[in-house]
Design an enzyme around this catalytic site. Structure first.
Site, PDB file in Angstrom:
ATOM      1  N   GLY A 273      84.702  44.889 -30.503  1.00  0.00           N
ATOM      2  CA  GLY A 273      84.648  43.901 -29.421  1.00  0.00           C
ATOM      3  C   GLY A 273      85.330  42.616 -29.861  1.00  0.00           C
ATOM      4  O   GLY A 273      85.101  42.144 -30.968  1.00  0.00           O
TER       5      GLY A 273
ATOM      6  N   ARG B 157      87.957  50.064 -29.774  1.00  0.00           N
ATOM      7  CA  ARG B 157      86.911  50.835 -30.457  1.00  0.00           C
ATOM      8  C   ARG B 157      87.544  52.212 -30.665  1.00  0.00           C
ATOM      9  O   ARG B 157      88.112  52.781 -29.737  1.00  0.00           O
ATOM     10  CB  ARG B 157      85.667  50.930 -29.583  1.00  0.00           C
ATOM     11  CG  ARG B 157      85.130  49.555 -29.189  1.00  0.00           C
ATOM     12  CD  ARG B 157      83.739  49.655 -28.623  1.00  0.00           C
ATOM     13  NE  ARG B 157      83.273  48.379 -28.090  1.00  0.00           N
ATOM     14  CZ  ARG B 157      82.704  47.427 -28.824  1.00  0.00           C
ATOM     15  NH1 ARG B 157      82.543  47.600 -30.117  1.00  0.00           N
ATOM     16  NH2 ARG B 157      82.283  46.311 -28.265  1.00  0.00           N
TER      17      ARG B 157
ATOM     18  N   ASP C 281      80.086  45.115 -37.101  1.00  0.00           N
ATOM     19  CA  ASP C 281      79.421  46.157 -37.878  1.00  0.00           C
ATOM     20  C   ASP C 281      80.238  47.452 -38.030  1.00  0.00           C
ATOM     21  O   ASP C 281      80.547  47.889 -39.148  1.00  0.00           O
ATOM     22  CB  ASP C 281      78.111  46.437 -37.127  1.00  0.00           C
ATOM     23  CG  ASP C 281      77.150  47.267 -37.920  1.00  0.00           C
ATOM     24  OD1 ASP C 281      76.784  46.814 -39.014  1.00  0.00           O
ATOM     25  OD2 ASP C 281      76.793  48.358 -37.454  1.00  0.00           O
TER      26      ASP C 281
ATOM     27  N   THR D  84      82.039  38.726 -34.384  1.00  0.00           N
ATOM     28  CA  THR D  84      81.288  39.338 -33.283  1.00  0.00           C
ATOM     29  C   THR D  84      80.350  38.321 -32.653  1.00  0.00           C
ATOM     30  O   THR D  84      79.640  37.619 -33.385  1.00  0.00           O
ATOM     31  CB  THR D  84      80.461  40.568 -33.722  1.00  0.00           C
ATOM     32  OG1 THR D  84      79.537  40.900 -32.678  1.00  0.00           O
ATOM     33  CG2 THR D  84      79.675  40.342 -34.993  1.00  0.00           C
TER      34      THR D  84
ATOM     35  N   ASP E 249      77.749  38.941 -31.293  1.00  0.00           N
ATOM     36  CA  ASP E 249      76.361  39.378 -31.506  1.00  0.00           C
ATOM     37  C   ASP E 249      75.726  38.709 -32.727  1.00  0.00           C
ATOM     38  O   ASP E 249      74.512  38.660 -32.852  1.00  0.00           O
ATOM     39  CB  ASP E 249      76.295  40.901 -31.695  1.00  0.00           C
ATOM     40  CG  ASP E 249      76.681  41.665 -30.433  1.00  0.00           C
ATOM     41  OD1 ASP E 249      76.925  41.014 -29.399  1.00  0.00           O
ATOM     42  OD2 ASP E 249      76.742  42.905 -30.492  1.00  0.00           O
TER      43      ASP E 249
ATOM     44  N   ASP F  22      75.383  39.703 -35.736  1.00  0.00           N
ATOM     45  CA  ASP F  22      74.389  40.606 -36.334  1.00  0.00           C
ATOM     46  C   ASP F  22      74.809  41.177 -37.686  1.00  0.00           C
ATOM     47  O   ASP F  22      74.327  42.235 -38.083  1.00  0.00           O
ATOM     48  CB  ASP F  22      74.069  41.741 -35.347  1.00  0.00           C
ATOM     49  CG  ASP F  22      75.304  42.534 -34.947  1.00  0.00           C
ATOM     50  OD1 ASP F  22      76.426  42.098 -35.275  1.00  0.00           O
ATOM     51  OD2 ASP F  22      75.142  43.577 -34.306  1.00  0.00           O
TER      52      ASP F  22
ATOM     53  N   MET G 286      74.491  39.120 -23.693  1.00  0.00           N
ATOM     54  CA  MET G 286      74.974  40.242 -24.506  1.00  0.00           C
ATOM     55  C   MET G 286      74.271  40.322 -25.859  1.00  0.00           C
ATOM     56  O   MET G 286      73.645  39.372 -26.314  1.00  0.00           O
ATOM     57  CB  MET G 286      76.476  40.127 -24.735  1.00  0.00           C
ATOM     58  CG  MET G 286      77.287  40.822 -23.662  1.00  0.00           C
ATOM     59  SD  MET G 286      79.032  40.860 -24.117  1.00  0.00           S
ATOM     60  CE  MET G 286      79.648  42.004 -22.897  1.00  0.00           C
TER      61      MET G 286
ATOM     62  N   ARG H 172      74.121  44.039 -28.238  1.00  0.00           N
ATOM     63  CA  ARG H 172      73.759  45.443 -28.074  1.00  0.00           C
ATOM     64  C   ARG H 172      72.493  45.802 -28.838  1.00  0.00           C
ATOM     65  O   ARG H 172      71.620  46.457 -28.313  1.00  0.00           O
ATOM     66  CB  ARG H 172      74.917  46.328 -28.533  1.00  0.00           C
ATOM     67  CG  ARG H 172      74.792  47.710 -27.983  1.00  0.00           C
ATOM     68  CD  ARG H 172      75.981  48.543 -28.268  1.00  0.00           C
ATOM     69  NE  ARG H 172      77.064  47.759 -28.856  1.00  0.00           N
ATOM     70  CZ  ARG H 172      78.260  48.254 -29.052  1.00  0.00           C
ATOM     71  NH1 ARG H 172      78.528  49.474 -28.685  1.00  0.00           N
ATOM     72  NH2 ARG H 172      79.198  47.519 -29.606  1.00  0.00           N
TER      73      ARG H 172
ATOM     74  N   ARG I  89      65.717  36.016  -9.090  1.00  0.00           N
ATOM     75  CA  ARG I  89      67.119  36.406  -9.022  1.00  0.00           C
ATOM     76  C   ARG I  89      67.582  36.802 -10.425  1.00  0.00           C
ATOM     77  O   ARG I  89      67.053  36.289 -11.411  1.00  0.00           O
ATOM     78  CB  ARG I  89      68.000  35.255  -8.532  1.00  0.00           C
ATOM     79  CG  ARG I  89      67.803  34.890  -7.071  1.00  0.00           C
ATOM     80  CD  ARG I  89      68.352  35.972  -6.149  1.00  0.00           C
ATOM     81  NE  ARG I  89      68.288  35.567  -4.751  1.00  0.00           N
ATOM     82  CZ  ARG I  89      67.250  35.765  -3.950  1.00  0.00           C
ATOM     83  NH1 ARG I  89      66.153  36.351  -4.407  1.00  0.00           N
ATOM     84  NH2 ARG I  89      67.291  35.377  -2.692  1.00  0.00           N
TER      85      ARG I  89
HETATM   86  O1  F6P Z   1      79.553  43.762 -29.888  1.00  0.00           O
HETATM   87  C1  F6P Z   1      79.923  42.852 -28.905  1.00  0.00           C
HETATM   88  C2  F6P Z   1      79.514  43.325 -27.526  1.00  0.00           C
HETATM   89  O2  F6P Z   1      79.944  42.353 -26.605  1.00  0.00           O
HETATM   90  C3  F6P Z   1      78.037  43.630 -27.352  1.00  0.00           C
HETATM   91  O3  F6P Z   1      77.273  42.459 -27.169  1.00  0.00           O
HETATM   92  C4  F6P Z   1      78.076  44.523 -26.151  1.00  0.00           C
HETATM   93  O4  F6P Z   1      76.953  45.368 -26.089  1.00  0.00           O
HETATM   94  C5  F6P Z   1      79.327  45.326 -26.374  1.00  0.00           C
HETATM   95  O5  F6P Z   1      80.159  44.538 -27.197  1.00  0.00           O
HETATM   96  C6  F6P Z   1      80.077  45.697 -25.121  1.00  0.00           C
HETATM   97  O6  F6P Z   1      81.120  46.514 -25.488  1.00  0.00           O
HETATM   98  P1  F6P Z   1      82.394  46.813 -24.562  1.00  0.00           P
HETATM   99  O7  F6P Z   1      83.185  45.541 -24.458  1.00  0.00           O
HETATM  100  O8  F6P Z   1      83.123  47.879 -25.311  1.00  0.00           O
HETATM  101  O9  F6P Z   1      81.866  47.233 -23.233  1.00  0.00           O
END
Ligand code: F6P
Length: 332
Positions: free
Chosen positions: A11, A72, A103, A126, A128, A130, A170, A172, A256
């Protein structure tokens, strides 16, 4: 001089461009040749390489995304895929690669180094946030600011209509983005995969808030709570909508939902991300120059450090539990 390559993978994250710029210009400063690999590991497998010069990275320090593109790539998870990639790198005379990603990308980096004599150094990128071995990953600060900006706008309309808003952020497998931006935007409740919660408690707290005269409520939900609430959820079903239905049923309050989605991945990198990217790119190239291997550059306690990839990939649960407690206390 040596020949190295730079690549972005997984990502995308704001800060990748300033990191590429720093890698390219540092390498050239130290008399190395530098190649850009396009589209992450797919480009490595297809031999999609491009020579990079100082001018190739002009005018990108302020841009989100990545000029090298990203992907990916499940094919790189196979031995055959990696063999092909290694062959291409060898043919090109590439001795080391800087891999900017999360990761999965760094797992790939470790395998690449194990199965060849090509050296790798990772840069954490990233939203995330993480990864082990660093307090901050590139893109996290920018994404946090994007989320906060969104919540500010939602607050305006939430107050006008006295509504409860559920904002899906976001992450994951990680709640760090939801947690830190939740703290910074004064959310009433923050739901993340690392912390168990009951939707009844959420409803009770929201209800009590309204009884005390609160005009609106903001609930931040990390998309990763998905797996807790309902395993194998379809893409079109979001945990935020389930929670929203439950709150309306239990409390009768009008709710909402907003899913911030991929807008969190874009935007001009913040000062923090640009500076971090510049410093990390510089360090990564110096490590390769010195013959180092299987490391990730990181930022800890205001210093640039490096940690072995195996250690980085072992570290789990990066949530700061003091921040969890603080966010709770401040929202009571
Ligand atoms: O790892 C970054 C991220 O944005 C996550 O937060 C999210 O779950 C995932 O990538 C979404 O992936 P894609 O852009 O492949 O849909």
């Amino acid at each position: 001089g040596k020949k190295i390559a730079v690549m972005t993978s997984g990502g995308d994250a704001p800060g990748m461009n300033p990191a590429i710029r720093s890698v390219v210009r540092t390498a050239i400063y130290y008399d190395m040749d530098v190649i850009g690999i396009k589209h992450g590991y797919s480009g490595m497998i297809e031999g999609n390489f491009e020579a990079m010069y100082r001018g190739s990275v002009a005018d990108i320090i302020h841009r989100g995304g990545t000029i090298l593109h990203s992907a990916r790539c499940p094919e790189f998870e196979t031995v055959e895929g990696r063999k092909q990639a290694i062959e291409n790198l060898k043919r090109e005379g590439i001795e080391g690669v800087v891999i900017i990603g999360g990761d999965g990308s760094l797992q790939g980096a470790e395998k690449l180094a194990e199965e060849s004599d090509i050296r790798v150094v990772g840069i954490p990128g990233t939203i995330d946030n993480d990864l082990g071995g660093t307090d901050y990953c590139l893109g996290f600060d920018t994404a946090m600011n994007t989320v906060i900006d969104g919540v500010n706008k939602i607050r305006d309309t939430a107050t006008s209509h006295e509504r409860t808003f559920i904002i899906e952020v976001m992450g994951r497998h990680s709640g760090d983005l939801a947690l830190m931006s939740g703290l910074a935007s004064g959310a009433e409740y923050i739901l993340i995969p690392e912390i168990k919660f009951s939707s009844k408690d959420v409803c009770d707290k929201i209800q009590q808030g309204y009884e005390r005269g609160k005009l609106h409520s903001i609930i931040m939900v990390a998309e990763g709570v998905d797996e807790d609430l309902k395993p194998n959820r379809k893409k079109s079903e979001s945990p935020a909508f389930d929670l929203s239905n439950e709150i309306e049923e239990r409390t009768g309050l009008e709710t909402r939902v907003i899913i911030l989605g991929h807008l969190q991945r874009g935007g001009s990198p913040t000062a923090m991300d640009r500076i971090l990217a510049s410093r990390m790119g510089f360090e990564a190239v110096k490590l390769l120059r010195d013959g180092k291997n299987k490391l990730m550059v990181g930022y800890r306690n205001h210093e640039i450090i490096s940690t072995s990839l195996s250690e980085v990939l072992k570290e789990k649960d990066k949530i700061n539990h003091e921040i969890v407690e603080l966010a709770h206390i401040l929202s009571l």
